[in-house]
Design a protein around this motif. Structure first.
Motif, mmCIF file in Angstrom:
data_model
loop_
_atom_site.group_PDB
_atom_site.id
_atom_site.type_symbol
_atom_site.label_atom_id
_atom_site.label_comp_id
_atom_site.label_asym_id
_atom_site.label_seq_id
_atom_site.Cartn_x
_atom_site.Cartn_y
_atom_site.Cartn_z
ATOM 1 N N MET A 1 13.199 11.829 -29.831
ATOM 2 C CA MET A 1 14.283 11.692 -29.480
ATOM 3 C C MET A 1 14.261 10.145 -28.580
ATOM 4 S SD MET A 1 16.665 14.284 -28.528
ATOM 5 C CE MET A 1 17.427 13.723 -27.196
ATOM 6 N N ARG A 2 15.398 9.540 -28.816
ATOM 7 C CA ARG A 2 16.070 8.424 -28.347
ATOM 8 C C ARG A 2 15.500 8.190 -27.266
ATOM 9 N NH1 ARG A 2 19.241 9.716 -32.807
ATOM 10 N NH2 ARG A 2 19.571 8.336 -34.017
ATOM 11 N N ALA A 5 12.201 7.630 -25.940
ATOM 12 C CA ALA A 5 11.697 6.336 -26.200
ATOM 13 C C ALA A 5 11.807 5.366 -25.027
ATOM 14 C CB ALA A 5 11.986 5.560 -27.771
ATOM 15 N N TYR A 6 12.299 5.896 -24.141
ATOM 16 C CA TYR A 6 12.909 4.738 -23.170
ATOM 17 C C TYR A 6 12.024 4.950 -22.540
ATOM 18 C CZ TYR A 6 17.235 4.311 -24.283
ATOM 19 O OH TYR A 6 18.709 4.291 -25.645
ATOM 20 N N ASP A 431 21.872 12.120 -26.778
ATOM 21 C CA ASP A 431 21.277 11.132 -28.112
ATOM 22 C C ASP A 431 22.336 10.522 -28.577
ATOM 23 O OD1 ASP A 431 18.687 11.102 -29.411
ATOM 24 O OD2 ASP A 431 19.252 11.891 -31.264
ATOM 25 N N ALA A 434 22.135 7.227 -26.964
ATOM 26 C CA ALA A 434 21.192 6.472 -26.868
ATOM 27 C C ALA A 434 21.737 5.676 -28.344
ATOM 28 C CB ALA A 434 19.688 7.330 -26.864
ATOM 29 N N GLN A 435 21.992 6.573 -29.374
ATOM 30 C CA GLN A 435 22.321 6.259 -30.398
ATOM 31 C C GLN A 435 23.127 5.187 -30.553
ATOM 32 O OE1 GLN A 435 23.423 8.762 -33.582
ATOM 33 N NE2 GLN A 435 23.113 7.517 -35.122
ATOM 34 N N ASN A 438 21.757 1.824 -28.599
ATOM 35 C CA ASN A 438 20.266 1.625 -30.045
ATOM 36 C C ASN A 438 21.397 -0.038 -30.456
ATOM 37 O OD1 ASN A 438 18.243 2.155 -28.483
ATOM 38 N ND2 ASN A 438 18.047 2.985 -29.667
ATOM 39 N N GLU A 439 22.230 0.513 -31.141
ATOM 40 C CA GLU A 439 23.344 0.163 -31.936
ATOM 41 C C GLU A 439 23.247 -1.434 -31.602
ATOM 42 O OE1 GLU A 439 25.548 3.881 -34.889
ATOM 43 O OE2 GLU A 439 26.867 2.343 -33.695
ATOM 44 N N ASN A 442 19.543 -3.163 -30.948
ATOM 45 C CA ASN A 442 19.585 -3.313 -32.631
ATOM 46 C C ASN A 442 19.845 -4.268 -33.561
ATOM 47 O OD1 ASN A 442 17.376 -2.061 -31.438
ATOM 48 N ND2 ASN A 442 18.238 0.088 -33.029
#
Length: 718
Positions: A1-2, A5-6, A431, A434-435, A438-439, A442
């Motif tokens: 799970m993203r 990670a946080y 999630d 979060a994705q 993160n896009e 990143n």
């Protein structure tokens, strides 16, 4: 799970949360046990906890010793001593469970021997006289137990408590006082555990809230820093509306689920494991009821997830769509009104809003089945436990308090799995959020600083020399593929320090693209751009943009005051410098006409000033930055001809040493330039002064004659 990670930067807080949750779980799981004790011991047993009572009469004690096994008799004679009141009192420091095992059968036999016609006093006399042995005594004790029937064997400890109660009454103890003392003691302990659990819950809530808020703050900060570092290419690939949604709605989703993750998901397994342990110690024979309930829970959650999950995945995109349409409507409201398209835009917004509403309604309606389904399962489990537990109580297998505790533990376990099931539905949506965040995080900016900038080699005084050397450029799409036709092709020119260079051309010829390349909003595809002989790609972006002052094509002001907008490059800028920049930009007159002058409020985007005033304030902002190069991207279009002429005269008089590059549509704006660059479809088709281009460049002539008369072009007043 993203999302997990946080949490890697908050491991200390997570460890503290787990510790507090363990404390809270301990208190929550202890309370049903003490509730059971209040029912079984405090009420049914009058507060008597052990068959090994505090004191016995001499007759009872000797009879119990007689009926005990040799080892048990030795233990009892060691534990009890005769006092002056004639009673045998139990000493301190002995294992009460071992004493209970030793005294239960003898005490029950002494109390209930008369039911089978056994005279304990006569029996003890015979035993003292050596007429009967310990083995014979043991057989008599077993006969007493057998005479109690099936219930006597299974509830021997309860019968022993009843015998102890009778003995307490016989020796004059106040059972009511004993009962009240036990209830007060256990009640005080329960209140203490409740207070401890409350403190732990408050502590968990505080730490969880701070941790989640810190994660949200960090994500917003990182997202903002990354977006600020983006070039126009990255911003357009995501779209401003999507970036706004990702920085607000998506991060809010992450923050909310982080709270639930730390507060509930961590707590649920702790509570479930603790509940299973407590159930196994209460009555493992009814554990199949809990297993059945958990299976039903997972079936319900699985069905709901099957229908709701696809909708959760597309919901964020629909939020993006609503934001995009709303942003377009608000930005283009004057155009919408001018063309009387209010109804069309309203219908367009209604379509996007209705689609989002239908999706949310579908997921909400699906989720509404969860609460009644869960309540049905939990209430069904309670009824099943009472039904099965009632038969166990009737058989003497358990007591009433045990069944109450089992119901409490069962509800705890089921609730834990229910929490896990509910979170499992929310986590995928978070999630997705979060994705999306993160896009952005990143995505590497296409415009970056060099590892070793050559900032020190750049001049510091006067104007800077700007050179375009065989520059070509083409926009790329989201996949990074080059456009079929470059926007600019083989552009070469140089601008000497202290001179004025103008760039003109028809719409779409690439004028503004040249300005964006010089500011390095994009990097050239081929060729190079230099400042004082240094490739701008070898300079830090901070140094480059401090050297090149920029007035964009679309004038934009920030909310604040006129002073704060002009002094945007330096918050501590002196008033004299601000006022001088406003004078050169021809903005002093309308500023001083305002009641508060330079302290007058400016709304977001500068919507409370006219287009021409907004344009002049943007020009003043660039002048106040004191850059060596001033780049005007069609910045005079909103000015009337008189103000345009006065502004150019003031620039020439006050900023003669600066290098000026003017992108313009008006020929009157560029006629006095030292050099004029003419663009046509991305190619440079002319370069020189106004008189020279009037003789040699057909494209320039067409633009000029379309705007001014022949007399004006030869030097008359425009």
């Amino acid at each position: 799970m993203r999302i997990i990670a946080y949490l890697r930067h908050s491991l200390g807080a997570v460890a503290l949360i787990v510790l507090l949750l363990v404390v809270q779980a301990f208190t929550d799981l202890s309370l049903p046990h003490y509730t059971s004790d209040i029912v079984d011991i405090g009420i049914q047993q009058s507060g008597i906890e052990h068959a090994a009572i505090d004191a016995m009469s001499e007759d009872t004690f000797e009879s119990v010793c007689m009926l005990s096994a040799p080892d048990d008799e030795a233990l009892l004679r060691e534990a009890y001593t005769r006092s002056e009141d004639g009673l045998y009192h139990r000493g301190e420091g002995f294992d009460l469970n071992a004493l209970d095992d030793a005294v239960e059968i003898p005490l029950v036999a002494v109390t209930y021997a008369s039911q089978i016609g056994v005279d304990v006093s006569s029996l003890r006399g015979a035993y003292d006289a050596g007429q009967i042995t310990k083995d014979q005594i043991a057989q008599i004790s077993q006969q007493v137990v057998d005479s109690l029937g099936e219930a006597g064997e299974s509830l021997l400890s309860q019968q022993a408590i009843e015998a102890a109660k009778a003995e307490y009454q016989a020796i004059g103890y106040d059972l009511s006082a004993m009962q009240m003392g036990y209830l007060l003691r256990v009640g005080a302990l329960m209140l203490g555990l409740t207070a401890l659990g409350m403190l732990a819950a408050v502590g968990v809530g505080f730490v969880v809230s701070r941790t989640a808020a810190n994660i949200g703050k960090t994500l917003r900060q990182r997202l903002f820093e990354r977006v600020v570092a983006f070039s126009d290419r990255e911003v357009q690939s995501f779209s401003p509306a999507s970036l706004i949604t990702r920085g607000t709605n998506d991060i809010q989703q992450i923050q909310m689920v982080t709270v639930m993750l730390l507060r509930m998901v961590l707590y649920a397994p702790i509570l479930a494991i603790g509940g299973i342990i407590m159930v196994s110690t209460t009555n493992a024979s009814m554990s199949w009821i809990i297993v059945l309930a958990v299976i039903c829970l997972f079936v319900v959650v699985g069905v709901l997830m099957y229908f709701a999950m696809p909708k959760f995945r597309i919901m964020q995109k629909l939020v993006d769509r609503v934001n995009l349409v709303a942003r377009e409507m608000l930005t283009g409201l004057p155009v919408i009104r001018a063309f009387d398209r209010q109804q069309f835009e309203q219908d367009r917004f209604d379509d996007a809003n209705t689609e989002l509403m239908k999706t949310q309604l579908f997921t909400n309606r699906v989720m509404t089945f969860m609460s009644p389904a869960m309540m049905l399962i939990m209430n069904g489990v309670s009824v099943l436990i009472v039904w099965v537990g009632g038969s166990y109580i009737d058989n003497g297998t358990i007591q009433t308090g045990d069944m109450i505790a089992f119901i409490s533990y069962s509800m705890t376990i089921i609730a834990s799995f229910l929490i896990i099931g509910m979170i499992s539905i929310m986590l995928p949506r978070a999630d997705v959020a979060a994705q999306r965040v993160n896009e952005v995080l990143n995505t590497k900016p296409s415009i970056t600083d060099p590892s070793q900038p050559k900032d020190a080699a750049l001049g510091k005084e006067g104007g800077a020399e700007v050179v375009f050397s065989d520059v070509s450029f083409g926009y790329v799409d989201e996949d990074g593929d080059g456009a079929p036709e470059p926007v600019l092709q083989h552009i070469s020119f140089d601008v000497k320090p202290g001179t004025v260079c103008a760039i003109v051309g028809s719409t779409g010829s690439g004028k503004s693209t040249i300005a964006k390349l010089l500011e390095r909003f994009y990097d050239v595809s081929d060729g190079s751009i230099t400042l004082d002989g240094i490739d701008i790609r070898d300079l830090s972006q901070e140094k480059l943009r401090a050297t090149v002052g920029y007035v964009p094509q679309k004038a934009f002001l920030f909310s604040g005051t006129i002073d704060s907008n002009i002094a945007y490059a330096d918050a501590g800028m002196e008033d004299v410098r601000v006022e001088e920049a406003a004078r050169i930009a021809q903005a002093s007159d309308f500023i001083l006409e305002k009641e508060q002058g330079f302290e007058s409020e400016v709304s977001q985007g500068g919507t409370n000033v006219s287009g021409g005033q907004r344009q002049r304030l943007c020009i003043a902002r660039a002048i106040a930055a004191d850059s060596r190069v001033l780049l005007f991207d069609d910045s005079f279009s909103a000015l009337d001809y008189k103000t345009d002429a006065n502004l150019r005269a003031a620039l020439k008089e006050s900023l003669g040493e600066k290098t000026l590059i003017i992108v313009a549509q008006r020929i009157s704006t560029v006629m006095d330039a030292d050099q004029i660059i003419v663009l046509e479809e991305g190619r440079m088709v002319g370069k020189g002064t106004h008189p020279y281009l009037m003789e040699t460049c057909r494209e320039y002539q067409e633009i000029a004659y379309s705007q001014l008369s022949e007399e004006e072009l030869k030097g008359g007043e425009a």
